[in-house]
Design an enzyme around this catalytic site. Structure first.
Site, PDB file in Angstrom:
ATOM      1  N   SER A 265     -38.332 105.923  59.543  1.00 39.74           N
ATOM      2  CA  SER A 265     -38.796 105.880  57.930  1.00 39.74           C
ATOM      3  C   SER A 265     -37.415 105.165  57.176  1.00 39.74           C
ATOM      4  CB  SER A 265     -39.487 107.031  57.191  1.00 39.74           C
ATOM      5  OG  SER A 265     -37.950 107.739  57.036  1.00 39.74           O
ATOM      6  N   ASP A 266     -37.927 104.383  56.082  1.00 38.61           N
ATOM      7  CA  ASP A 266     -36.846 104.157  55.140  1.00 38.61           C
ATOM      8  C   ASP A 266     -36.328 105.376  54.420  1.00 38.61           C
ATOM      9  OD1 ASP A 266     -34.601 102.775  53.747  1.00 38.61           O
ATOM     10  OD2 ASP A 266     -36.131 101.304  53.168  1.00 38.61           O
ATOM     11  N   TRP A 267     -35.189 105.510  54.179  1.00 32.35           N
ATOM     12  CA  TRP A 267     -34.620 106.761  53.530  1.00 32.35           C
ATOM     13  C   TRP A 267     -35.341 107.042  52.290  1.00 32.35           C
ATOM     14  CZ3 TRP A 267     -33.002 105.396  58.016  1.00 32.35           C
ATOM     15  CH2 TRP A 267     -32.026 106.043  58.872  1.00 32.35           C
ATOM     16  N   GLY A 268     -35.951 108.143  52.445  1.00 33.10           N
ATOM     17  CA  GLY A 268     -36.935 108.655  51.262  1.00 33.10           C
ATOM     18  C   GLY A 268     -38.233 107.787  51.327  1.00 33.10           C
ATOM     19  N   GLY A 269     -38.533 107.085  52.311  1.00 31.43           N
ATOM     20  CA  GLY A 269     -39.842 106.563  52.332  1.00 31.43           C
ATOM     21  C   GLY A 269     -41.022 107.282  52.680  1.00 31.43           C
TER      22      GLY A 269
END
Length: 738
Positions: A265-269
């Protein structure tokens, strides 16, 4: 204690693999066995809790392994332009190490502007070595999202507007990073083409545009580059977040392309436990601490990630299939066995002179000479007694800022430093001319004009920087114009001294209302640690510029398809009031320009951009012979050979990028006037020539048929064009597809 256990388990791993007969070694530790056997053996030995722990973060940039089994952690590092400094376990703040000052490499727009896969290969090798030295096994890059609008704050991290160019440039980067034993995590998959409302914009795009424009570079990275990991993007597609999007991750990435790596995942995605379990995500990073609220803090927050305790409860309640957790762990184990548990991977190196040379060489090859009337450039040191240098970017470091691309560098040579070193301090006069700080005093236009008239030559070094709302993660640009009143400064300098060269430092096109008054213009990019040296070498003629634009330099925003259909196309429109529990408004966005991105749009609408896609000048000249086609092999191999000669007709050594475009003259479906389908970069001494050849196969002639969900070609007449840019077409030849 956690790191101490890891060191012990890693030592035990090496000890077990080096002692006794191979039959005594567990299969997962025996690197002579096929990876798939090792994966299945390790998976069978893991508890369910160990599996759950493995699929989400334990710190800002790491996820746990299985210490009991000697399976190491996964450690990621931000790229793609350099290796991020070490941060605290639970904070974004730098940890204060003294040995993590990296080499900064040019932004990927500059790499794309080299139009040279060889430059991409040395880039990947060097940055891979830096990541390996720092014991990172996942490099979060490269980025290959398409340049859809010059407002996108992260365009500088990507490889331009054309899917063919990006596809050819991403593959060597990925391959060379992974040859070092570091996984390349190609990002941001997919349709992440703006920073405005990036967590909340739902993209509506046709299948033709998806497959022809926005997916090819990712597909090339997977199928040709063999990428070991992919990063999902923040935005939504078909009303599902792309970090857990069934169509993108399950149907296309794994189903159609055969991807066997890990989806990160993208960070916080990550936004939902059910979708994260079922829709193809493998490893969750950066969820805002407790999985729900921003900056709640605390190490126990990682247990509250969507794929942590909430997922355990979800499966225990009979709502989810535990076999899907096994699939995720398989993909992560495969990643680990390819990287940290591969004992044959080479050692790395960090911030070396060799890497500095790589950085400078790429920068020099990517700088683009946009305009050079009256041979204003180069400015040889012996030809001048006084150079006036104007512009804040001449004395400003660009490696800091920009969001996740910000770096803690060993050094950065500013343009002013390099110019002083090259020309001599006595020949350089510096005036700031403008400032990003409103309260800072700068010279008046009258003072600048007077100094310009007294100089033999003037260098204006301005453009954008990596502050918010310029070229930076998290914020899009708000204006196409140059900030801080630079236009007035440039115009005054050009009027005062015709030997003025304007250098634009940016990762995006900018408005140039002064273009008719400027005799020389250079696109300078963000050039990394060796920025000043590379720029000074090109301006002085020590290096002949050979870069070309990887995107269209629009004369005005209405030449850009994304800005032609109102807010529904960019930046998107809100879809009403917030639903119960909804924190932020959802934006709906339609890619109304469809497949006509960049030069495809300016071509069908007969726009005259300031500079077209593929444009770039040299200090020498090149002549093209007639394009010749050999169609005899079409029946047997399905390929046509196109060839022409290129001759250096000038007075100095230089490089030329020969571009091949294909147009379908009789298509029954709407298609671009022509599309890039080949390019070659050749370097020639004066008077020398080279034969440049291209192969044209059916993929170069095809379009995506959405109804059949397949690529299709139509019989009829096609035209091949060879040229120095998408508008500077020197020769063409027709052929028939029967």
């Amino acid at each position: 204690m956690k790191k101490f256990i890891y060191i012990l388990s890693a030592s035990c791993l090496l000890w077990a693999a080096s002692c006794g007969s191979s039959s005594d070694i567990p299969v997962y530790l025996d690197d002579s066995k096929p990876i798939e056997e090792r994966v299945e053996d390790a998976l069978a030995r893991m508890t369910f809790d160990e599996k759950i722990a493995m699929i989400h973060a334990q710190s800002k940039f790491s996820s746990p392994g299985v210490p009991r089994l000697g399976i190491p952690e996964v450690w990621c590092t931000d790229g793609p332009h350099g290796i991020r400094e070490e941060v605290f376990w639970d904070k974004w703040k730098g940890a204060g190490w003294t040995n993590d000052h990296c080499m900064a490499f040019p932004a990927l727009t500059c790499l794309a502007a080299t139009w040279d896969p060889a430059m991409s290969a040395i880039y990947g090798k060097a940055i891979g070595e830096e990541a390996r030295y720092r014991n990172k096994n996942v490099l979060l890059g490269p980025g290959v999202n398409i340049y859809r609008t010059p407002f996108n704050g992260r365009n500088f991290e990507y490889m331009g507007e054309d899917p063919y160019l990006a596809s050819k440039m991403v593959v060597p980067y990925v391959q060379e990073v992974q040859n070092i034993g570091v996984a390349s995590c190609v990002k941001h998959y997919a349709l992440n083409n703006q920073e405005f409302a990036r967590h909340d914009v739902n993209v509506e795009v046709s299948d033709r545009a998806l497959y022809e424009i926005y997916l090819p570079a990712f597909k090339a990275a997977v199928q040709e580059g063999g990428a070991w990991s992919i990063m999902g993007s923040y935005n939504l597609y078909q009303n599902e977040h792309c970090c857990h999007n069934k169509r993108l991750l399950v149907d296309i990435l794994r189903g159609e392309w055969g991807f066997d790596g890990a989806v990160i995942s993208d960070w916080g995605g990550v936004e939902d436990t059910h979708e994260a379990l079922n829709n193809g995500l493998d490893l969750e990073f950066g969820t805002w601490t407790d999985g729900l609220a921003t900056n709640a803090g605390g190490s126990d927050a990682y247990n509250n990630y969507y794929m942590a305790e909430p997922l355990k409860r979800y499966i225990a309640e009979g709502k989810g299939d535990a076999a899907l957790v096994d699939e995720k762990v398989r993909n992560i184990l495969r990643l680990i066995f390819r990287t940290t548990m591969n004992r044959e991977r080479p050692y790395g190196s960090f911030a070396t002179e060799e890497h500095a040379k790589v950085s400078r060489t790429i920068a020099e090859n990517g700088i683009v000479l946009l305009k050079n009337d009256n041979n204003v450039l180069p400015i040889a040191p012996e030809s001048v007694n006084k150079i006036l240098v104007v512009g804040e970017n001449a004395d400003y470091k660009m490696t800091k800022g920009g969001g996740s691309s910000s770096l803690k560098v060993k050094y950065e040579v500013k343009p002013l430093e390099a110019l002083v070193a090259l020309y001599g301090e006595e020949k350089i006069q510096y005036m700031k001319g403008y400032s990003q700080k409103d309260d800072e005093k700068v010279e008046s236009l009258a003072e600048l004009r007077k100094a310009a008239t007294e100089a033999d030559a003037v260098l204006f070094i301005g453009g954008l920087n990596k502050r918010k709302h310029q070229d930076s993660e998290g914020r899009d640009r708000e204006d196409f114009a140059l900030p801080y009143g630079q236009d007035a400064v440039i115009e005054a300098l050009c009027e005062a001294n015709p030997r003025t060269a304007v250098v634009i430092v940016s990762g995006n096109a900018v408005a140039m209302p002064w273009i008719e008054k400027a005799n020389a213009v250079v696109q300078g990019w963000y050039l990394g640690s060796e920025a000043g040296n590379a720029l000074a070498n090109v301006l002085s003629g020590k290096v002949n510029p050979s870069g070309k634009l990887p995107f269209t330099y629009y004369a005005s925003l209405d030449q850009c398809g994304a800005h032609t259909f109102g807010e529904e196309s960019y930046p998107g429109v809100t879809d009403g009031e917030l639903a119960p529990g909804q924190v932020r408004p959802r934006y709906q966005q339609r890619y109304a320009e469809d497949i006509f991105v960049g030069y495809r749009w300016t071509d069908i609408n007969n726009c005259e951009p300031t500079f077209p896609f593929g444009h770039g000048l040299s200090y020498t000249t090149f002549e093209y012979s007639d394009l010749k086609l050999n169609t005899t092999s079409m029946k047997e191999s399905g390929k046509i050979t196109a060839s022409l000669e290129v001759t250096n007709t000038g007075n100095c050594y230089g490089g030329e990028i020969v571009q091949l475009y294909i147009g379908d003259d009789e298509s029954t479906v709407e298609r671009p006037v022509r599309e890039l389908k080949g390019f070659k970069k050749v370097f020639l001494q004066p008077g020398c020539r080279a034969v440049v050849e291209f192969e044209i196969d059916r993929s170069a002639l095809a379009y995506f048929d959405a109804e059949k969900h397949d690529w299709a070609t139509e019989k009829g007449t096609f035209t091949a064009y060879a040229g120095a840019s998408s508008r500077d077409l020197r020769s063409k030849a027709q052929f028939e597809l029967k």
